[in-house]
Design an enzyme around this catalytic site. Structure first.
Site, PDB file in Angstrom:
ATOM      1  N   ASP A  22      -1.527  -0.718   5.951  1.00 24.43           N
ATOM      2  CA  ASP A  22      -1.803  -0.277   7.307  1.00 24.43           C
ATOM      3  C   ASP A  22      -3.152  -0.032   7.561  1.00 24.43           C
ATOM      4  O   ASP A  22      -3.643   0.225   8.584  1.00 24.43           O
ATOM      5  CB  ASP A  22      -1.051   0.916   7.661  1.00 24.43           C
ATOM      6  CG  ASP A  22      -1.697   2.180   6.938  1.00 24.43           C
ATOM      7  OD1 ASP A  22      -2.043   1.903   5.535  1.00 24.43           O
ATOM      8  OD2 ASP A  22      -1.889   3.212   7.379  1.00 24.43           O
ATOM      9  N   ASP A  36      -6.630  -2.657   3.117  1.00 22.28           N
ATOM     10  CA  ASP A  36      -5.517  -3.856   2.795  1.00 22.28           C
ATOM     11  C   ASP A  36      -5.637  -4.972   3.374  1.00 22.28           C
ATOM     12  O   ASP A  36      -4.764  -5.985   3.000  1.00 22.28           O
ATOM     13  CB  ASP A  36      -4.064  -3.085   3.444  1.00 22.28           C
ATOM     14  CG  ASP A  36      -3.965  -1.634   2.756  1.00 22.28           C
ATOM     15  OD1 ASP A  36      -3.681  -1.366   1.805  1.00 22.28           O
ATOM     16  OD2 ASP A  36      -3.483  -0.949   3.630  1.00 22.28           O
ATOM     17  N   ASP A  96       0.909  -1.147  -0.027  1.00 16.67           N
ATOM     18  CA  ASP A  96      -0.072   0.087  -0.080  1.00 16.67           C
ATOM     19  C   ASP A  96       1.032   1.105   0.191  1.00 16.67           C
ATOM     20  O   ASP A  96       2.048   1.362   0.222  1.00 16.67           O
ATOM     21  CB  ASP A  96      -0.955  -0.136   1.232  1.00 16.67           C
ATOM     22  CG  ASP A  96      -1.663   1.150   1.238  1.00 16.67           C
ATOM     23  OD1 ASP A  96      -2.265   1.816   0.218  1.00 16.67           O
ATOM     24  OD2 ASP A  96      -1.750   1.665   2.458  1.00 16.67           O
TER      25      ASP A  96
END
Length: 1215
Positions: free
Chosen positions: A869, A873, A424
Site C-alpha cells: 500500500d 512497496d 507488505d
C-alpha cells in the site's frame, strides 16, 4: 491552538535517552570530508534561480509512473504489438499481399492488421492516460513555498525546485527530500511517520541543527542563504552524508536532519525545510523501478503455439509449392487450354521458379491457420473482464467508497495462475491500530473478548467437526466429558457498549474500580501505574468531550494509555520533569490527581526490547517501572519476583496462540542512595563524547534493570484489516504460498505472523540472524559463513524431519537478507524458503523487497503476486508478475504502480479465487477454441489445393473468408471469454482447491493444446472429404445439375459454421440468454448474408449470385449433408467429455453434478464433507491451526482409550 503552543514548549529531546539526544556542543562532529565521485551535489538554499542553468540544474519535482509519454508512445506501443509473433507474421503477409501473386486483395490483408493493432494501441493509450491522471493528482498537491521577502505562497508539488524553502504543515506529506531547518518546537524536534517508506507506524524523531533554530517564522527567511554540499542521488533510505555552509560556518549533516519524500509530518505544527533532492532524484523514487512491460504466461505460451502453427503453415506451403512445381514442369505442357506465360508464374521451362513464386501465394492463402482476430478478440474479452472486476460489488469498500480496479487488462488470466504472494505488512495486512484486549495481573487472566484469530479458528473448527461427523465432547465413560473442545469466550448479550478506539477489553472485574476488590489489589495498582507512566506520549485534551487523546510514538503506547484511562488512571499532563495522573479508585468519590517526578527514562530500542522509567511518587518512594518482551523481563527477575511467573507464562502462551502482541510488566523499588550512585554513572555515560557512548549507556541501564518483580502481562491486538485471517486461510487452502516482507522489526513481524496464522504454536521457527559486528571486511566474511551454516543446518533439519505434519517458518532480517541475496547464496536461501510453510523478511528496504520478489519469480519459475500500500512497496509491485496496490489512506504510490488495485487485503481472495480462476479458464478455453476453429477451417483450403493441382485457387469466396473470424464465429467465442463459469463465485470460495487448476495449468498445457489442434484436424478432414464424397459425380438438384466449386465451397463453409458453433456450445458450462442468442445469431447471420449477398448484381456477387435461394435451399442433400457433417465433427468430442465425466472427472465436474442433482440442498452433511475435502493441505492459516488442535484431541482420546481399555477388560473379568 493554545494547548498546542504550550505543548510545543516541552523540549522533546530530553525525553529520550539514546538515539535522539543532542550531544554536548563541544562534541559536535567535524564537517564531512568528501573524497571521490558520488558527492558532487551542491544546493543553493533559498536561491532556486541558481538551479535553472547547468551545471547546477537538477531534475524537476514532476514525477511520472506512466509507461509511455507523447514522444515514446508510438515507437514503444508498436514495439509492444510486434513482440507478438503473430503480428510479425501478419505484417509480412500484408506486405506480400501487395505483390501480384497474392490470392487476396491487399486491402483484405492490411485492413484487419491495422484494425487489430490500432485497437490494441488505443487500449494501451487509455490505460496509460488513467495512470497519467493519477500521477497528476500527486503532482498538483499544494505546499507552501518561500517566494521572497519572507512571504510563503502555495505552489503545486511539480513546480518545486531544488533550493526552495518549504513550510510543511502537520499531517502533510513531504513533497521532496528536505533538510530540516526548524520546527514548531523550540528545540527543532519534529515527528515523522515513515510508513510509506519502511512500513513502520511508530513515529521517528528528526532534529534540526542548532544553527538553524532561529529560522522559526516566515519572516526569518527573508535574508536566509546557505549552501549544501552532499552525496549524489541514491536509493539508500537510511544514510545521508553532507555539509551545510551557513553563517560562515560548516555544519555536518546526517540522516536525522533529512525529511524524505512521501513520509508524513505528525504531532508537529509545522516545519521549515530546504529541498535537496526533487522528483526522481528523491530517495523513494530512486528505490522505484521503471514501469515494466508485463506479459502473462498464457500470452508467452501463445507465441510458442504460433511458432508451431507457423511451422505447420510453412510445411503445407512447401508441400503446395513443390506440388505446384511438379504440376507445372510435367503436366502443364499437356494442358492445351492453359496459356503459357514464360515471364510469370506458369513457366514449364522453369518449374523451380514457379514453385518459389507459388510459395508466397500459399503462405498468404493458408494464413487462416494463424487467426489474426485472436488478438483483438482477446483484447476485447480482457477489457470486458476488467469491467466486471471493476464493477464487482463484493470488492467494493463501502467505508471509503473505493471499488476494485483493473489498471491493466493484460494480466487478467495471470490472476488465476499465482503460486506465491509477497505481501507488505503495515497497511496491507494491518490497519495501524492497536486494541488492548486482555491482560494477566498477579497470575490472574482478565479479558473476556476473543481475538479475531480465536473467532475465526472456532468457526472453522465447528465447520470441520460438522463435516467429519466428529464429536469430541463426549466419551464412552459415565463421568461425562473429560476432553472438550476449547470454547471461545465471548461477551454476553447482543449489544455492546460504545466502541472505544484502542480499547476492546471487557471484564467487569477490573472496570469501574472493581479491581480494588480483587486479590492482590496492590499489584493491580502497580500494573495500572506502569501503563500510565512508562511511555513518552503527550496528552491532548479534547475540549468537546473533556477526555484526553494521546500522541504516542507507537500504537502500542497509545493503546496502553487508553486502557489506563478506562481503568481509572488517566494520564493528563506532562511537564519537563513530571507526569500528572488522575486516579479514580472505587473508594474515592472524586478522582485524585497524583504527580510523579520523572527521574530517568530508558527508551525502547529493538536491541534492548524493553523500556523503563524511574519515577518518584508523592511519598518519596523511587520506583523503576519496566515493560518489555517476556523473554527479556523474565531473565531479569529477582528470586522473590517470580511468584507469578508460571501462571503468567501460561497466559502469555495463550495470548500468543490467539495472535496477540504481548509485553511483560515488572517493577523494582529503589533506595535513595542506590539510585543516586547509579544516576551519577548514568549522567557520565550520557554526557560522554567518546564513540562508545551508546554502549556505555546500555551497560549502565542494564545495571539498573535487574532484580525486577513481575507484575503481569498485557495482550494487545494489532488490528488486522477486516477479513485478513479468513482471506489468508482461504488462499492457503487454494494452495498459495504467502511471504511477508516488512520494514518492521522482527518482534513486530512475528507477532503479526501469529495474528495472521502464518505462525502458530508448535511451528518450528528458523530465525536467520547474527550478532557479529559488520564494520570491517573480515567480519563480513564471518557473517557470510555464519549464514551459510544456518541455512545448511536448517535445510538439513527439514530433510530429517519425519513428522508429516511438522511445519517450519523462516524469519530473516534485512541485514542477513542482504548477504543471502548475493549470487553465491541466493539459491540456497530460496531452496530453504520454498521448503518452509511461511517466510517473513523483516527490516527490509524497498530495494530488497524487489530483489526478493525477483529471486522468487526467477528462481521458482512460477507466477508471483506482490501486494502493498505504500511507496516502499512500489519496487516489488513492479517486479512481480502481478502487482496489486492497496488504495489506503497513506498515499497512492502503490496503486499508481500496480496492475490491479483493491481497497482492502481481504478482496484479494475474491480477485484470485473467483476472478482469477474464471479469467484463466475463459482465456485458456477461448484460445484453444480459436486455434481449433481456424485449423478446422484453414486446412480445408489445403485439401482443396491438393485436389485442384495446387493451383492457388480458394474454394471459398473472399467475403466468406473475411466474415469467418469477424462475424460468423467471433461473437460466441467472445461470450465464452466473458461469461463462462465452470462453477459459481460462491462455489469457488467454498471449494478453494479449484484454484489449483490454474497454477498447474491444466487447461493450457501442451496435452490440451495439441488435443484441440487434433480435434481441428479431424474436423477439417470430415468437413472436406464428406462434402466431396456427397457432392462429387452426382446430381444434387432436382433438375440433375451437379455441384460446381461455388456450391461445394458454400456447402463446406456452412458445415464449418455449424460444426464450430455446436462445438463451442458443447464447451460451455454456463449458459445465459446471451450465449444462446449469439450462437443462434452466428448461424442465422450466415444464411442472412448468403441471401443478401446473392441478391447483389452478378458483377458484385460473382459465382454466388442467388446461390442459396436458387441452388442450395431447394436441395435436400444440402441440408442433410450439413446435419451429417456437423454430427460427425462433434461426436468424438461428445464421447470424450462423456467418458471423462463418467470415469475420470475433474473437480469441477463433480461439483457441477452435485449442484445439478441438488445434493447440496438434499444432503447437507455430504456437501459439508466435500467442502472440507476440497482444501489443499496447508500448514498456515487458522485451518491448519484447527487441524493441529483436532490432531491433538485425537491423540488425547487415543491415550485415554488405551488407558481405559485394560480397566474395562479387567472389570468384565471380575464380574
Amino acid at each position: 491552538m493554545a494547548h498546542g503552543r504550550i505543548r510545543a514548549k516541552i523540549r522533546r529531546s530530553s525525553l529520550y535517552t539514546f538515539g535522539c539526544i543532542r550531544p554536548p556542543r563541544e562534541s559536535t562532529d567535524e564537517p564531512h570530508q568528501f573524497r571521490g565521485p558520488g558527492y558532487s551535489r551542491q544546493v543553493c538554499c533559498n536561491q532556486p534561480q541558481f538551479h535553472q542553468k547547468k551545471p547546477l540544474k537538477y531534475v524537476s519535482n514532476y514525477i511520472s509512473t506512466t509507461k509511455y509519454n507523447v514522444i515514446t508512445f508510438l515507437p514503444k506501443a508498436l514495439f509492444e504489438q510486434f513482440r507478438r509473433v503473430a503480428n510479425v507474421y501478419f505484417l509480412l503477409a500484408a506486405a506480400l499481399s501487395l505483390t501480384p501473386v497474392s490470392p487476396f486483395s491487399a486491402y483484405s490483408m492490411i485492413a484487419p492488421l491495422a484494425f487489430v493493432i490500432g485497437l490494441s494501441m488505443a487500449k494501451e493509450a487509455v490505460e496509460n492516460w488513467h495512470r497519467f491522471m493519477q500521477d497528476m493528482k500527486v503532482n498538483m498537491r499544494k505546499v507552501s513555498v518561500h517566494s521572497g521577502d519572507g512571504v510563503f505562497s502555495l505552489k503545486p508539488w511539480m513546480n518545486i525546485r531544488v533550493g526552495d524553502v518549504l513550510k510543511v504543515e502537520k499531517d502533510q506529506f513531504f513533497p521532496a527530500d528536505l533538510l530540516l531547518l526548524s520546527s514548531s518546537y523550540e528545540d527543532g524536534i519534529c515527528y515523522v511517520e515513515t510508513m510509506n517508506l519502511d512500513g513502520e507506524t511508530n513515529l521517528k524523531v528528526k532534529r534540526s541543527l542548532e544553527a538553524t533554530l532561529t529560522l522559526d517564522d516566515d519572516a526569518a527567511f527573508k535574508d536566509f542563504k546557505g549552501t549544501i554540499k552532499c552525496e549524489d542521488p541514491n536509493p539508500n533510505l537510511y544514510a545521508f552524508v553532507g555539509n551545510l555552509e551557513y553563517d560562515r560556518q560548516i555544519f555536518p549533516l546526517d540522516p536525522s536532519q533529512i525529511l524524505l519524500r512521501d513520509s508524513k509530518l505528525r504531532n508537529t505544527g509545522h516545519v521549515y525545510g530546504v529541498v535537496i533532492f526533487s522528483g526522481h532524484d528523491s530517495k523513494v523514487m530512486q528505490n522505484a523501478t521503471k514501469s515494466p512491460s508485463k506479459r502473462s504466461t498464457i500470452e508467452k505460451q501463445m507465441d510458442k503455439i504460433i511458432y508451431v502453427l507457423f511451422t505447420l503453415l510453412v510445411l503445407i506451403s512447401l508441400i503446395s509449392s513443390i506440388g505446384f512445381a511438379i504440376k507445372t514442369g510435367y503436366q502443364m505442357p499437356n494442358w492445351w487450354y492453359m496459356p503459357q506465360d514464360a515471364k510469370k508464374i506458369y513457366n514449364p521451362t522453369r518449374p523451380f521458379l514457379s514453385g518459389c513464386i507459388h510459395l508466397i501465394t500459399a503462405l498468404i492463402l493458408y494464413g487462416y491457420l494463424i487467426p489474426i482476430s485472436l488478438y483483438v478478440s482477446i483484447e476485447l474479452v480482457k477489457v470486458l473482464q476488467a469491467l466486471f472486476i471493476n464493477r464487482d460489488i463484493h470488492m467494493y469498500d463501502e467505508e471509503t467508497g473505493t471499488p476494485a480496479q483493473a489498471r491493466t487488462s493484460n494480466l487478467n488470466e495471470e490472476l488465476g495462475m499465482v503460486d506465491t504472494i509477497l505481501s507488505d505488512k503495515t497497511g496491507t495486512l494491518t490497519c495501524n491500530q492497536m486494541d488492548f484486549l486482555k491482560c494477566s495481573i498477579a497470575g490472574i487472566p482478565y479479558g473476556m473478548r476473543s481475538s479475531e484469530v480465536e473467532l475465526a479458528a472456532a468457526s472453522q473448527m465447528a465447520e470441520d467437526l460438522e463435516g467429519h461427523g466428529h464429536d469430541f465432547s463426549r466419551t464412552g465413560g459415565q463421568n461425562g466429558s473429560e476432553i472438550e473442545l476449547e470454547t471461545v469466550p465471548t461477551p454476553k448479550g447482543e449489544s455492546s457498549p460504545t466502541r472505544i478506539k484502542g480499547f476492546s477489553f471487557e471484564d467487569h472485574r477490573l472496570m469501574n474500580g472493581n479491581w480494588s476488590r480483587e486479590p492482590n489489589a496492590d499489584v493491580h495498582l502497580l500494573f495500572f501505574r506502569v501503563l500510565a507512566l512508562c511511555h513518552t506520549a503527550i496528552p491532548e485534551l479534547n475540549e468537546e468531550t473533556g477526555t484526553y487523546s494521546y500522541e504516542a510514538e507507537s500504537p502500542d503506547e497509545g493503546a496502553f494509555l487508553v486502557a489506563a484511562r478506562e481503568f481509572g488512571f488517566e494520564f493528563c499532563k506532562r511537564t519537563q520533569s513530571s507526569i500528572l495522573v488522575r486516579e479514580q479508585h472505587y473508594s474515592y468519590e472524586e478522582p485524585i490527581e497524583r504527580e510523579f517526578k520523572i527521574l530517568n527514562l530508558l527508551d525502547f530500542t529493538s536491541k534492548r526490547k524493553r523500556m523503563s522509567v524511574i519515577v518518584q511518587d508523592e511519598t518519596g518512594q523511587i520506583l523503576l517501572l519496566c515493560k518489555g518482551a517476556d523473554s527479556i523481563i523474565f531473565d531479569r527477575l529477582a528470586k522473590n519476583g517470580r511468584v507469578y511467573e508460571e501462571a503468567t507464562t501460561k497466559h502469555l502462551n495463550d495470548y500468543g496462540e490467539a495472535g496477540l502482541r504481548t509485553l511483560a510488566l515488572a517493577y523494582r523499588k529503589l533506595e535513595e542512595s542506590e539510585y543516586s550512585a547509579w544516576n551519577d554513572e548514568f549522567v557520565k555515560a550520557k554526557t560522554a563524547i567518546t564513540g562508545d557512548r551508546e554502549a556505555m549507556l546500555e551497560r549502565v541501564s542494564d545495571m539498573m534493570e535487574r532484580d525486577l518483580i513481575l507484575i503481569g502481562a498485557t495482550a494487545v491486538e494489532d488490528k488486522l484489516q477486516q477479513g485478513v485471517p479468513q482471506c489468508i486461510d482461504k488462499l492457503a487452502q487454494a494452495g498459495l504460498k504467502l511471504w511477508v516482507l516488512t520494514g518492521d522489526k522482527m518482534e513486530t513481524a512475528i507477532n503479526i505472523g501469529f495474528s495472521c496464522s502464518l505462525l502458530r504454536q508448535g511451528m518450528k521457527q528458523i530465525c536467520i540472524t547474527t550478532t557479529v559486528d559488520m564494520l570491517n571486511q573480515d567480519s563480513k566474511k564471518a557473517v557470510k559463513e555464519n549464514i551459510v551454516m544456518q541455512i545448511t543446518n536448517a535445510s538439513q533439519m527439514i530433510k530429517l524431519e519425519k513428522d508429516p505434519h511438522a511445519a517450519f517458518a523462516l524469519i530473516i532480517d534485512g541485514k542477513m537478507l542482504s548477504y543471502a541475496l548475493e549470487d553465491d547464496l541466493k539459491h540456497q536461501f530460496l531452496s530453504l524458503a520454498v521448503d518452509c510453510a511461511s517466510v517473513i523478511c523483516c527490516r527490509v528496504s524497498p530495494k530488497q523487497k524487489a530483489m526478493v520478489t525477483r529471486l522468487v519469480k526467477e528462481g521458482t519459475g512460477k507466477t508471483t503476486l506482490a501486494i502493498g500500500d505504500g511507496a516502499n512497496d512500489v519496487g516489488m509491485i513492479q517486479e512481480a508478475d502481478i502487482g496489486v496496490g492497496i488504495s489506503g489512506v497513506e498515499g497512492m504510490q502503490a496503486v499508481m504502480a500496480s496492475d490491479f488495485s483493491i481497497a482492502q487485503f481481504r478482496f484479494l481472495e475474491r480477485l484470485l479465487v473467483v476472478h482469477g480462476h474464471w479469467c484463466y479458464k475463459r482465456i485458456a478455453q477461448m484460445i484453444c477454441y480459436f486455434f481449433y476453429k481456424n485449423i478446422a477451417f484453414g486446412l480445408t483450403l489445403f485439401y482443396f489445393e491438393a485436389f485442384t493441382g495446387f493451383s492457388g485457387q480458394s474454394v471459398y469466396d473472399d467475403w466468406y473468408m473475411l466474415l469467418f473470424n469477424v462475424v460468423l464465429t467471433s461473437l460466441p467465442v467472445i461470450a465464452l471469454g466473458v461469461f463462462e463459469q465452470d462453477v459459481s463465485s460462491e462455489i469457488c470460495l467454498q471449494f478453494p482447491a479449484l484454484y489449483q487448476q490454474g497454477p498447474r495449468n491444466l487447461f493450457f498445457d501442451w496435452y490440451r493444446i495439441f488435443g484441440w489442434m487434433g480435434n481441428g484436424l479431424y474436423c477439417s478432414l470430415i468437413v472436406f472429404f464428406l462434402n466431396i464424397i456427397i457432392f462429387y459425380d452426382q446430381a444434387f438438384r432436382v433438375g440433375g445439375q451437379t455441384a460446381d466449386m461455388t456450391v461445394v465451397g458454400t456447402a463446406m463453409f456452412t458445415c464449418v459454421i455449424y460444426a464450430v458453433n455446436c462445438q463451442i456450445a458443447l464447451t460451455m458450462s454456463h449458459f445465459t440468454w446471451i450465449q444462446h442468442f449469439l450462437i443462434g445469431f452466428s448461424i442465422i447471420a450466415w444464411y442472412v448474408f448468403l441471401i443478401l449477398y446473392g441478391m447483389l448484381s452478378p458483377e458484385l456477387a460473382g459465382n454466388a449470385y442467388k446461390i442459396f435461394v436458387e441452388a442450395l435451399a431447394p436441395a435436400p442433400i444440402f441440408w442433410l449433408s450439413t446435419l451429417l457433417v456437423t454430427v460427425a465433427c462433434n461426436l468424438p468430442y461428445l464421447a470424450h467429455i462423456s467418458f471423462q465425466r463418467s470415469f475420470n472427472p475433474m473437480d469441477h465436474h463433480v461439483i457441477q453434478e452435485i449442484k445439478y442433482y441438488k445434493k447440496d440442498v438434499e444432503d447437507r452433511h455430504m456437501w459439508t464433507r466435500e467442502r472440507s475435502k476440497a482444501r489443499q493441505e496447508t500448514k498456515i492459516g487458522f485451518s491448519a491451526r484447527v487441524d493441529a488442535k483436532i490432531r491433538h484431541l485425537r491423540q488425547m482420546l487415543q491415550k485415554k482409550s488405551s488407558v481405559l481399555s485394560p480397566r474395562v477388560a479387567l472389570a468384565a473379568t471380575r464380574t
